[in-house]
Design a protein around this motif. Sequence first.
Motif, PDB file in Angstrom:
ATOM      1  N   VAL A 163       0.667  -0.697   0.126  1.00 23.58           N
ATOM      2  CA  VAL A 163      -0.064   0.091  -0.211  1.00 23.58           C
ATOM      3  C   VAL A 163       0.909   1.614   0.378  1.00 23.58           C
ATOM      4  O   VAL A 163       1.130   2.196  -0.794  1.00 23.58           O
ATOM      5  CB  VAL A 163      -0.920  -0.152   1.090  1.00 23.58           C
ATOM      6  N   ARG A 164       2.024   1.010   0.763  1.00 19.74           N
ATOM      7  CA  ARG A 164       2.762   2.454   0.897  1.00 19.74           C
ATOM      8  C   ARG A 164       3.358   2.938  -0.420  1.00 19.74           C
ATOM      9  O   ARG A 164       3.103   3.829  -1.042  1.00 19.74           O
ATOM     10  CB  ARG A 164       4.511   2.371   1.839  1.00 19.74           C
ATOM     11  N   LEU A 165       3.608   1.427  -1.385  1.00 22.97           N
ATOM     12  CA  LEU A 165       4.296   2.072  -2.669  1.00 22.97           C
ATOM     13  C   LEU A 165       3.783   2.422  -3.807  1.00 22.97           C
ATOM     14  O   LEU A 165       3.607   3.414  -4.626  1.00 22.97           O
ATOM     15  CB  LEU A 165       5.599   0.641  -3.401  1.00 22.97           C
ATOM     16  N   GLU A 166       1.698   1.752  -4.226  1.00 23.89           N
ATOM     17  CA  GLU A 166       1.139   2.302  -4.275  1.00 23.89           C
ATOM     18  C   GLU A 166       1.406   3.649  -4.493  1.00 23.89           C
ATOM     19  O   GLU A 166       0.509   4.661  -5.072  1.00 23.89           O
ATOM     20  CB  GLU A 166      -0.500   1.188  -4.157  1.00 23.89           C
ATOM     21  N   SER A 167       0.932   4.153  -2.913  1.00 19.42           N
ATOM     22  CA  SER A 167      -0.002   5.432  -2.349  1.00 19.42           C
ATOM     23  C   SER A 167       1.699   6.138  -3.256  1.00 19.42           C
ATOM     24  O   SER A 167       1.112   7.542  -3.730  1.00 19.42           O
ATOM     25  CB  SER A 167       0.362   5.926  -1.246  1.00 19.42           C
ATOM     26  N   LEU A 168       2.895   6.370  -3.398  1.00 19.04           N
ATOM     27  CA  LEU A 168       4.228   6.830  -3.663  1.00 19.04           C
ATOM     28  C   LEU A 168       3.530   7.238  -5.337  1.00 19.04           C
ATOM     29  O   LEU A 168       3.995   7.479  -5.940  1.00 19.04           O
ATOM     30  CB  LEU A 168       5.261   6.219  -3.636  1.00 19.04           C
ATOM     31  N   ALA A 169       3.504   5.691  -5.828  1.00 11.99           N
ATOM     32  CA  ALA A 169       3.406   5.704  -7.398  1.00 11.99           C
ATOM     33  C   ALA A 169       1.331   6.728  -7.851  1.00 11.99           C
ATOM     34  O   ALA A 169       1.992   7.489  -8.661  1.00 11.99           O
ATOM     35  CB  ALA A 169       3.325   4.147  -7.751  1.00 11.99           C
ATOM     36  N   ASP A 170       1.422   6.879  -6.801  1.00  9.31           N
ATOM     37  CA  ASP A 170      -0.307   7.283  -7.561  1.00  9.31           C
ATOM     38  C   ASP A 170      -0.345   8.660  -6.727  1.00  9.31           C
ATOM     39  O   ASP A 170      -0.930   9.543  -7.722  1.00  9.31           O
ATOM     40  CB  ASP A 170      -1.375   6.878  -6.220  1.00  9.31           C
ATOM     41  N   ALA A 171       0.282   8.906  -6.094  1.00  5.84           N
ATOM     42  CA  ALA A 171       0.280  10.658  -5.342  1.00  5.84           C
ATOM     43  C   ALA A 171       2.315  11.109  -4.425  1.00  5.84           C
ATOM     44  O   ALA A 171       2.840  11.277  -4.027  1.00  5.84           O
ATOM     45  CB  ALA A 171      -0.372  11.286  -4.533  1.00  5.84           C
ATOM     46  N   PRO A 172       2.795  11.206  -5.714  1.00  2.23           N
ATOM     47  CA  PRO A 172       4.470  11.370  -5.666  1.00  2.23           C
ATOM     48  C   PRO A 172       4.457  12.499  -4.497  1.00  2.23           C
ATOM     49  O   PRO A 172       5.380  12.484  -4.477  1.00  2.23           O
ATOM     50  CB  PRO A 172       5.269  10.989  -6.557  1.00  2.23           C
ATOM     51  N   ASP A 173       3.908  13.846  -5.203  1.00  2.00           N
ATOM     52  CA  ASP A 173       4.390  15.474  -4.337  1.00  2.00           C
ATOM     53  C   ASP A 173       3.590  15.220  -3.866  1.00  2.00           C
ATOM     54  O   ASP A 173       3.478  16.504  -2.876  1.00  2.00           O
ATOM     55  CB  ASP A 173       3.722  15.697  -6.077  1.00  2.00           C
ATOM     56  N   LYS A 228      -1.588  23.020  -3.101  1.00  6.56           N
ATOM     57  CA  LYS A 228      -2.356  23.022  -4.043  1.00  6.56           C
ATOM     58  C   LYS A 228      -3.099  21.847  -3.526  1.00  6.56           C
ATOM     59  O   LYS A 228      -3.956  21.485  -4.645  1.00  6.56           O
ATOM     60  CB  LYS A 228      -0.844  22.952  -5.579  1.00  6.56           C
ATOM     61  N   ASN A 229      -3.043  20.959  -3.003  1.00 10.96           N
ATOM     62  CA  ASN A 229      -3.889  19.914  -2.730  1.00 10.96           C
ATOM     63  C   ASN A 229      -4.933  20.036  -1.670  1.00 10.96           C
ATOM     64  O   ASN A 229      -4.964  19.709  -0.523  1.00 10.96           O
ATOM     65  CB  ASN A 229      -2.797  18.372  -1.670  1.00 10.96           C
TER      66      ASN A 229
END
Length: 155
Positions: A18-28, A117-118
């Motif tokens: 889930v952590r790697l998926e989160s970093l891929a989905d929302a890198p900023d 900006k989020n």
Amino acid sequence: MNTVWQACPDDWETFMDVRLESLADAPDAFGSTLQKEITYSEADWRRGLTMSVVFLGSRNGKVQSIASAFPLEGDEVELVRIWTHPDARGTGLAAQTVGAVLNWAKGKTVTLWVGEKNVAAERFYTKLGFERTGKRGPLPRDESIMEVEMVLRAH
């Protein structure tokens, strides 16, 4: 059906996924990067589950949410690693997962940093009772991204 639980070191693979998926989905949205964390070993992932409190949320049996907290000085904690899969947004899973962290931190002041900006994330935190503190600064790994601090006073 949503389920939320506190992860333990034996949950390291689920935490990693889930952590790697989160970093891929929302890198900023994060202070770390997929490129960095993809190199972590099993020991690194297990250690991450002992150095912070981590709650995972699943929807219909699929883990789609994460929220963590690190203890700070005194009676303060910092809320970090907040993410919910796009398919689970608006289902209540994010609020339940963050709510589990807030319940764990009961009686403490909880801070977090969110990208200026989020707007959607800031709106979510405001609904949970967080307020801007007036502090702002650049995301350490990318100074072009400005963040604001939000706080939920001891509750």
